[in-house]
Write a protein that holds these residues in place. Structure first.
Motif, PDB file in Angstrom:
ATOM      1  N   GLN A 123      24.383  18.340 -19.908  1.00 49.07           N
ATOM      2  CA  GLN A 123      25.448  16.975 -19.652  1.00 49.07           C
ATOM      3  C   GLN A 123      24.975  16.259 -18.339  1.00 49.07           C
ATOM      4  OE1 GLN A 123      27.260  16.223 -22.062  1.00 49.07           O
ATOM      5  NE2 GLN A 123      26.536  18.144 -23.286  1.00 49.07           N
ATOM      6  N   PRO A 124      25.049  14.822 -18.626  1.00 49.12           N
ATOM      7  CA  PRO A 124      25.006  14.046 -17.397  1.00 49.12           C
ATOM      8  C   PRO A 124      25.518  14.506 -16.107  1.00 49.12           C
ATOM      9  CG  PRO A 124      25.370  12.820 -19.452  1.00 49.12           C
ATOM     10  CD  PRO A 124      25.712  14.065 -19.795  1.00 49.12           C
ATOM     11  N   TRP A 125      27.203  14.954 -16.345  1.00 48.05           N
ATOM     12  CA  TRP A 125      27.532  15.257 -15.004  1.00 48.05           C
ATOM     13  C   TRP A 125      27.020  16.489 -14.393  1.00 48.05           C
ATOM     14  CZ3 TRP A 125      30.667  19.647 -14.354  1.00 48.05           C
ATOM     15  CH2 TRP A 125      30.929  20.625 -15.441  1.00 48.05           C
ATOM     16  N   HIS A 126      26.483  17.313 -15.222  1.00 48.37           N
ATOM     17  CA  HIS A 126      25.839  18.470 -14.572  1.00 48.37           C
ATOM     18  C   HIS A 126      24.980  17.960 -13.432  1.00 48.37           C
ATOM     19  CE1 HIS A 126      26.532  20.870 -18.525  1.00 48.37           C
ATOM     20  NE2 HIS A 126      27.765  20.861 -17.707  1.00 48.37           N
ATOM     21  N   TYR A 127      24.013  17.149 -13.852  1.00 51.50           N
ATOM     22  CA  TYR A 127      23.232  16.505 -12.699  1.00 51.50           C
ATOM     23  C   TYR A 127      23.695  15.785 -11.454  1.00 51.50           C
ATOM     24  CZ  TYR A 127      19.801  17.642 -16.389  1.00 51.50           C
ATOM     25  OH  TYR A 127      18.991  18.411 -17.084  1.00 51.50           O
ATOM     26  N   LEU A 128      24.771  15.145 -11.629  1.00 49.52           N
ATOM     27  CA  LEU A 128      25.473  14.517 -10.810  1.00 49.52           C
ATOM     28  C   LEU A 128      25.967  15.497  -9.519  1.00 49.52           C
ATOM     29  CD1 LEU A 128      27.534  11.753 -12.523  1.00 49.52           C
ATOM     30  CD2 LEU A 128      25.543  11.390 -11.427  1.00 49.52           C
ATOM     31  N   VAL A 129      26.634  16.586 -10.159  1.00 50.10           N
ATOM     32  CA  VAL A 129      27.140  17.586  -9.321  1.00 50.10           C
ATOM     33  C   VAL A 129      25.841  18.478  -8.671  1.00 50.10           C
ATOM     34  CG1 VAL A 129      28.341  19.767  -9.087  1.00 50.10           C
ATOM     35  CG2 VAL A 129      28.988  17.784 -10.511  1.00 50.10           C
ATOM     36  N   GLY A 130      24.889  18.895  -9.613  1.00 48.36           N
ATOM     37  CA  GLY A 130      23.632  19.637  -9.010  1.00 48.36           C
ATOM     38  C   GLY A 130      22.879  18.929  -8.029  1.00 48.36           C
ATOM     39  N   SER A 131      22.593  17.457  -8.404  1.00 44.23           N
ATOM     40  CA  SER A 131      21.665  16.750  -7.344  1.00 44.23           C
ATOM     41  C   SER A 131      22.480  16.509  -5.890  1.00 44.23           C
ATOM     42  CB  SER A 131      21.491  15.397  -8.170  1.00 44.23           C
ATOM     43  OG  SER A 131      22.444  14.527  -8.152  1.00 44.23           O
ATOM     44  N   ALA A 132      23.724  16.243  -5.928  1.00 44.88           N
ATOM     45  CA  ALA A 132      24.394  16.038  -4.722  1.00 44.88           C
ATOM     46  C   ALA A 132      24.378  17.335  -3.916  1.00 44.88           C
ATOM     47  CB  ALA A 132      25.969  15.929  -5.111  1.00 44.88           C
ATOM     48  N   ILE A 133      24.692  18.632  -4.770  1.00 45.82           N
ATOM     49  CA  ILE A 133      24.514  19.721  -3.673  1.00 45.82           C
ATOM     50  C   ILE A 133      23.379  20.027  -3.212  1.00 45.82           C
ATOM     51  CG2 ILE A 133      24.847  22.371  -3.838  1.00 45.82           C
ATOM     52  CD1 ILE A 133      26.649  21.935  -6.168  1.00 45.82           C
ATOM     53  N   ILE A 134      22.099  19.925  -3.938  1.00 48.49           N
ATOM     54  CA  ILE A 134      21.001  20.046  -3.268  1.00 48.49           C
ATOM     55  C   ILE A 134      20.409  19.098  -2.416  1.00 48.49           C
ATOM     56  CG2 ILE A 134      18.426  19.901  -4.128  1.00 48.49           C
ATOM     57  CD1 ILE A 134      19.120  20.966  -6.948  1.00 48.49           C
TER      58      ILE A 134
END
Length: 447
Positions: free
Chosen positions: A334-345
């Motif tokens: 899902q799009p929000w998965h990437y928003l969260v993951g990329s912020a953490i990384i």
């Protein structure tokens, strides 16, 4: 601009593959060629600034990048695309010039501020890169993108030459071009074998891999005996310098992995059974938190380094990056998965870069500021190239018979591989901690 180039190209790879009828591995090699060439630039360009001055070096690197963009725009063929990307990567070694001339012009107490300002500037470049390329390709074409890059790079070069002071060289010696070309050559063979091994049949990938490994061993022996070695090996023996360079390389590898994994999954048509069917612009926007989170961690991380605690920064960066990739390994549909993951990384990798780049600068005298920057920059470029090659191999290792696209499960495998890369940072830092239990005194050496 150099940071924009590094992050602008990956989201455009699917469009380039479609225009030039390329496989995933061949398309990703455009990015690998750019990052591998930037490894040479990170060695040669900071060293050139030591020998010829910052203004001359800025002019030379700007011309090389502008020519590279024009070659890719005018060539209209895959070889021209690879050659142009490589030239842009070679010139992007100028990414380190601000840190070098600030190190020379500012007193020692201001180096920390210089590092923070450079980090903020690089973050702005990443934001521009993630959005600018997608806009140009969405509303125009791949050729327009390269023409626009040539124009902007030419203007940037003119501006730099106008504002940089005309300084004399700060050291003497030779460039070590042969050693640099040799290093890039054997690394290129190894990465080519890794990235194309699932595409080529027969024994060719194994022959290239063996040749690259042998050439690398011989290169290492020759460098130890050379009077114009690529790096001063003695610097690597200083506390935390070798761990910092290795960590920068690993963070580069995870960033390269993230860019390719997000790009290919999100731009896969939903009709394939997975993917989001996004274009380059939408795909890039999902990674904006990656760039924005860099601002939060960079300044805070540098304060720990200035207090002589680089290990804390590197461990924090490794753990946080691993957590982000573990999240994406589990949730990337899902799009929000990437928003969260990329912020953490982004939070983890930028902290790691801050520590990794600052340590060598504090460990060397002023006349070797360029070499110190080149060490970290080369490690980062090699890491980017290695990470993209590994992900290319993973995604190319299995395709769906009906669609010809990578199997969905391979994306999880790619994210798990990135978790492993992040955790190796902890191992490297732990070894340095055992060897140097008192930490490191973060004061610039006398010139």
């Amino acid at each position: 601009m150099t940071n924009a180039i590094a992050f602008m190209l990956p989201p455009l790879l699917p469009d380039m593959q479609e225009q030039y009828h390329l496989s995933v591995a061949s398309g990703a090699w455009v990015f690998t060629a750019m990052t591998l060439a930037s490894g040479a630039g990170f060695v040669l360009i900071p060293r050139l600034s030591d020998l010829r001055g910052d203004r001359t070096t800025a002019l030379a690197s700007g011309v090389v990048m502008t020519v590279g963009a024009l070659v890719a725009a005018v060539g209209h063929a895959y070889p021209a695309l690879v050659a142009g990307a490589a030239l842009m990567g070679l010139g992007s070694g100028s990414m380190l010039l601000p840190l070098v001339f600030l190190r020379r012009l500012l007193p020692g107490s201001a180096i920390g501020v210089a590092v923070r300002v450079s980090i903020i500037a690089s973050g702005i470049g990443v934001v521009l890169g993630l959005t600018g390329g997608g806009v140009l390709v969405k509303y125009f074409s791949v050729d327009t993108f390269f023409y626009a890059m040539a124009a902007v790079l030419a203007l940037t070069t003119v501006a730099l030459v106008a504002v940089l002071p005309a300084e004399r060289a700060t050291s003497r010696g030779r460039m070590g071009v042969l050693g640099t070309a040799w290093m890039i050559g054997w690394l290129g063979l190894v990465l080519l074998a890794l990235s194309q091994g699932t595409v080529w049949t027969g024994s060719l990938p194994y022959i290239l891999l063996a040749a690259g490994v042998v050439a690398g061993v011989v290169w290492a022996v020759a460098e130890r005996r050379s009077s114009t070695s690529v790096f001063d090996v003695g610097l690597l023996k200083k506390p935390y310098v070798s761990a910092s360079c290795l960590s920068v390389g690993l963070f580069g590898a995870t960033d390269g992995a993230l860019l390719l994994l997000v790009t290919y999954y999100t731009q896969t048509p939903a009709a394939a059974g997975y993917g989001l069917g996004y274009d380059a612009l939408k795909s890039s926007l999902l990674m904006l938190p990656f760039a924005l989170s860099m601002f939060a961690s960079g300044a805070a991380a540098e304060k720990f380094v200035a207090k002589g605690r680089p290990g804390v920064v590197l461990v924090f960066g490794g753990l946080v990056s691993a957590a982000g990739f573990l999240w994406l390994a589990v949730a990337h549909g899902q799009p929000w998965h990437y928003l969260v993951g990329s912020a953490i990384i982004g939070l983890g990798s930028r902290a790691g870069y801050s520590g990794g780049f600052a340590v060598p600068q504090y460990a060397v005298p002023e006349d070797k500021a360029g070499m110190a920057s080149g060490m970290g920059g080369t490690a980062m470029a090699i890491g980017f190239a290695f990470g993209s090659a590994v992900i290319s191999a993973v995604l190319g290792s299995g395709t769906d018979a009906a669609t010809g696209l990578p199997k969905e499960s391979l994306y999880t495998t790619g994210y798990v591989a990135a978790v492993g890369m992040s955790l190796v940072v902890l191992l490297a830092t732990g070894v340095s901690r055992l060897r140097h239990p008192r930490g490191i005194e973060m004061r610039p050496a006398a010139a």
